[in-house]
Scaffold this active site. Structure first.
Site, PDB file in Angstrom:
ATOM      1  N   GLY A   1       0.714  -1.173  -0.085  1.00 18.07           N
ATOM      2  CA  GLY A   1       0.047  -0.169  -0.085  1.00 18.07           C
ATOM      3  C   GLY A   1       0.885   1.288  -0.174  1.00 18.07           C
TER       4      GLY A   1
ATOM      5  N   GLY B   1       0.789   5.329   1.573  1.00 21.19           N
ATOM      6  CA  GLY B   1       0.224   6.274   2.224  1.00 21.19           C
ATOM      7  C   GLY B   1       0.776   7.569   2.119  1.00 21.19           C
ATOM      8  N   ALA B   2       0.285   8.343   3.042  1.00 21.79           N
ATOM      9  CA  ALA B   2       0.888   9.872   2.833  1.00 21.79           C
ATOM     10  C   ALA B   2       2.032  10.080   3.154  1.00 21.79           C
ATOM     11  CB  ALA B   2      -0.093  10.939   3.909  1.00 21.79           C
TER      12      ALA B   2
ATOM     13  N   GLY C   1       4.801   7.395   3.160  1.00 16.95           N
ATOM     14  CA  GLY C   1       5.614   6.446   2.616  1.00 16.95           C
ATOM     15  C   GLY C   1       4.954   5.318   1.963  1.00 16.95           C
ATOM     16  N   VAL C   2       5.629   4.269   1.718  1.00 15.80           N
ATOM     17  CA  VAL C   2       5.067   2.880   1.077  1.00 15.80           C
ATOM     18  C   VAL C   2       5.320   1.935   1.882  1.00 15.80           C
ATOM     19  CG1 VAL C   2       5.306   1.653  -0.970  1.00 15.80           C
ATOM     20  CG2 VAL C   2       5.784   3.964  -1.229  1.00 15.80           C
ATOM     21  N   VAL C   3       4.279   0.920   1.833  1.00 17.32           N
ATOM     22  CA  VAL C   3       4.481  -0.496   2.745  1.00 17.32           C
ATOM     23  C   VAL C   3       4.853  -1.603   1.602  1.00 17.32           C
ATOM     24  CG1 VAL C   3       3.631  -1.669   4.337  1.00 17.32           C
ATOM     25  CG2 VAL C   3       3.223   0.404   4.294  1.00 17.32           C
TER      26      VAL C   3
ATOM     27  N   LYS D   1       7.955  -0.614   6.019  1.00 18.58           N
ATOM     28  CA  LYS D   1       7.306   0.653   5.742  1.00 18.58           C
ATOM     29  C   LYS D   1       8.737   1.496   5.208  1.00 18.58           C
ATOM     30  CE  LYS D   1       4.306   4.216   7.358  1.00 18.58           C
ATOM     31  NZ  LYS D   1       3.388   4.556   8.513  1.00 18.58           N
TER      32      LYS D   1
ATOM     33  N   ASP E   1      -5.753   8.858  15.421  1.00 17.15           N
ATOM     34  CA  ASP E   1      -6.373   8.303  13.897  1.00 17.15           C
ATOM     35  C   ASP E   1      -6.881   7.072  14.164  1.00 17.15           C
ATOM     36  OD1 ASP E   1      -6.774   8.835  11.560  1.00 17.15           O
ATOM     37  OD2 ASP E   1      -4.768   8.441  10.622  1.00 17.15           O
TER      38      ASP E   1
END
Length: 414
Positions: A36, A38-39, A41-43, A58, A154
């Protein structure tokens, strides 16, 4: 004289995510696929080539970050590690540094996030036993975080990962977490899950972060039991939320919930934070609740009563006092009652309703927490596993790391 050799090639600081696939970190962890984006980084999914163990990695980019962003990134790693001592917080195993990225090696949950499990797999809704079992795990993870002074800010199904055929969940993504028990960082989080006081900015005002997490847990509980959101935004501008403020029993007219669960939601969705339920009492009520939902067949295509029936002028502003009462806040709330809008999408909970987490556009978060007790992450101060984190370099070690077991008290098995 020998000719001057050409300059050594420089590692790119802006590699596209796909370019890292196939890379082996520290001679051991091979990045195999992208889980996935995200705002922050990348996982990736990664496999330990020595033990064949699967991990999530991550990748947090270093390029282009200013000092504030670096502090926020370091804070996320430090707070997540501290919280991961609890078994229902996603385990953090190692930190690997490269010139362009910090790689955080995490426990892998193969069944995705709670959002997908509810909306795509159809789990939990209509299964009160499993919903209670899972919600208590989430609740206990948040209780542990609060006990060590960490406030997530969150909480939502997208940030909760699933394993063991839906029976085990892990709290993740501490990108917006803080050590501050009060904050003026309004609009921090995701709109569906934000408390009224967090989403309603006031000049020179602050909100308490612990009650804000409690509110978010209430929305997650509705997601688990009913497969939908109670409202689009906890604001008197939202007609469904306005209907709830007018009549706390309104949720029973649009959700298949029992009187016992309705009472719990009333206690959670209390706009006055002085009267909002705490986590310990909430746990007691959840354990004691005999049934969450009525015998479930299928959701009604439309609510028996429309939130539009509750005209703005009929709502008492003092029913939704955001924090300690004061004349300016009361005046603002009374002004907001004059706002008229169409019915909110109270049933919106589908793949299309997935939200990104946000900081307020007016965020004053400097990356420093006023009462922080952790050490800032930096290359000059590597962490170690006896309280901190260290880079993984040795190739002949066994499993990365096993946390000391967290012993919870008063836990009831379901």
């Amino acid at each position: 004289m020998l000719p001057t050799p050409p300059p050594s090639p420089q590692l790119s600081t802006c590699l596209p995510p796909e370019a890292r696939l196939g890379c082996i970190l520290a001679g051991r962890l091979e990045l195999t696929s992208i889980l996935g984006h995200g705002a922050f980084g990348v996982v990736y999914q990664a496999v330990d080539v020595l033990t064949n163990t699967t991990y999530a990695v991550k990748a947090l980019p270093k390029a282009g970050l200013d000092a504030r962003q670096k502090r926020i990134q370091g804070r996320e790693i430090a707070l997540h590690y501290q919280a991961s001592q609890h078994p229902n917080v996603l385990g953090m195993q190692r930190i690997l540094e490269s010139p362009d990225c910090t790689f955080v090696v995490l426990e892998y949950c193969p069944e995705g996030d709670l959002f997908a499990n509810i909306t795509e797999q159809g789990r939990y809704v209509g299964d009160d036993h499993l919903a209670k079992h899972v919600f208590l795990q989430i609740l206990d993870a948040v209780r542990y975080c609060h006990s060590v002074g960490i406030y997530h800010r969150d909480l939502k199904p997208e940030n909760i990962l699933v394993k063991d055929h839906g029976h085990t969940v892990k709290l993740a993504d501490f990108g917006l977490a803080t050590k501050d028990s009060v904050s003026n960082d309004y609009g921090c989080g995701s709109t569906f899950y934000m408390s009224p006081e967090c989403g309603h900015s006031q000049p020179h005002a602050r909100y308490a972060t612990a009650p804000n997490d409690v509110w978010s847990l209430g929305v997650v509980l509705v997601n688990l039991t009913c497969g939908r959101n109670p409202w689009k935004k906890a604001s008197l501008e939202d007609s469904t939320f306005r209907a709830f403020v007018k009549d706390p029993n309104f949720l029973r007219s649009i959700l298949n919930i029992t009187p016992e669960l309705n009472h719990i939601l009333e206690r959670i969705f209390e706009c006055d934070i002085r009267r909002r339920i705490g986590l310990d009492e909430l746990r007691e009520l959840i354990v004691a609740c005999p049934q969450f939902t009525t015998f479930y067949s299928e959701l009604a295509p439309s609510p028996p009563r429309s939130p539009v029936e509750y005209a703005p002028a009929t709502v008492d502003a003092m029913d939704c006092a955001a924090t300690a009462p004061s004349s300016p806040e009361t005046d603002i709330l009374r002004q907001s009652l004059r706002f008229t809008s169409p019915a909110s999408q109270w049933s919106m909970f589908s793949p299309s309703s997935k939200q990104n987490s946000i900081y307020s556009t007016t965020s004053s978060d400097s990356g420093y927490d006023s009462d922080a007790s952790y050490t800032e992450v930096s290359n000059n101060q590597p962490f170690n596993f006896y309280g901190n984190l260290i880079p993984f370099q040795e190739q002949n070690k066994g499993p990365y790391f096993t946390h000391q077991p967290y012993v919870a008290t008063n836990i009831t098995a379901y």
